[in-house]
Structures are given as structure tokens and as C-alpha cells.
Motif scaffolding. Structure first.
Motif: not given
Length: 119
Positions: A3-15, A17-19, A66-69, A80-83
Motif C-alpha cells: 500500500q502506498l500513501v503520497e504526501s507533500g503536495g500543495g500550492l507553490v509559486q513558480a520557482g 520547491s516541494l518535496r 530540477r527534480f531528484t528522486i 521526490l524533491q522538486m525544485n
């Protein structure tokens, strides 16, 4: 069964980061290749990044640099580090676990987490 559970999404401005995190259950999590997929309305789900059991990684051309897994098998978690996020990175991000066994392919999906990048 995984079973997989994702988290960490949201609203961010261009430029910005989210993980994202993908937490898996089960003692065999480390035996799975884990992929992050992105889906936007009207488009097919596309592979963004993946990491093998041995730690090899691959990325979609649109996110390279830009992204690192990464994965922490002790915690049964893939990140997933997203910059330098761009509006075109907007979508629902899904975690996938895949493994080949003598009895066939084992393939599991999480419920997804929304990422919205505003311009």
C-alpha cells in the motif's frame, strides 16, 4: 501486497520547491522499483522519475536538473524533491511500485497528491 500513501503536495509559486513522499507498507518495499507519475486533465499519466532497487534513477527530460528522486528503505519511503517548479509541473502526482516475480508483475498505485504551481 503493498500500500502506498503520497504526501507533500500543495500550492507553490513558480520557482519554488516541494518535496513529495511516498510511504509504503510491507517488508518487501525495498524489492520494488518506485516511480513518480504525473497526470494532468486530458493527458495520459506520464513518468516523471523512477528509482530502482539498486538506487539507479531516471528522469523525464522535462524535469532533469530540477527534480531528484531518492529512497530510504529503512523507512519504506521514496522522496521526490522538486525544485525550480514551473506551472507546467502542475498535476496529480502518483507513486507506483513495480516488481517482477515468477508469478507475474506486481504493480501498485497510491491515491495521488495534487501539486499546483502558480505563475
Amino acid at each position: 501486497q503493498v500500500q502506498l500513501v503520497e504526501s507533500g503536495g500543495g500550492l507553490v509559486q513558480a520557482g519554488g520547491s516541494l518535496r513529495l513522499s511516498c510511504a509504503g507498507s510491507g517488508s518487501t518495499f525495498s524489492a520494488y522499483t518506485i516511480g513518480w507519475y504525473r497526470q494532468t486533465p486530458g493527458k495520459q499519466r506520464e513518468l516523471v522519475a523512477a528509482i530502482s532497487t539498486g538506487g539507479s534513477t531516471n528522469y523525464a527530460d522535462s524535469v532533469k536538473g530540477r527534480f531528484t528522486i531518492s529512497r530510504d528503505n529503512a523507512k519504506n519511503t521514496v522522496y521526490l524533491q522538486m525544485n525550480i517548479l514551473k506551472p507546467e509541473d502542475t498535476g496529480v502526482y502518483y507513486c507506483n511500485a513495480k516488481r517482477q516475480t515468477p508469478w507475474g508483475t506486481r504493480d501498485y498505485w497510491g491515491q495521488g497528491t495534487q501539486v499546483t504551481v502558480s505563475s
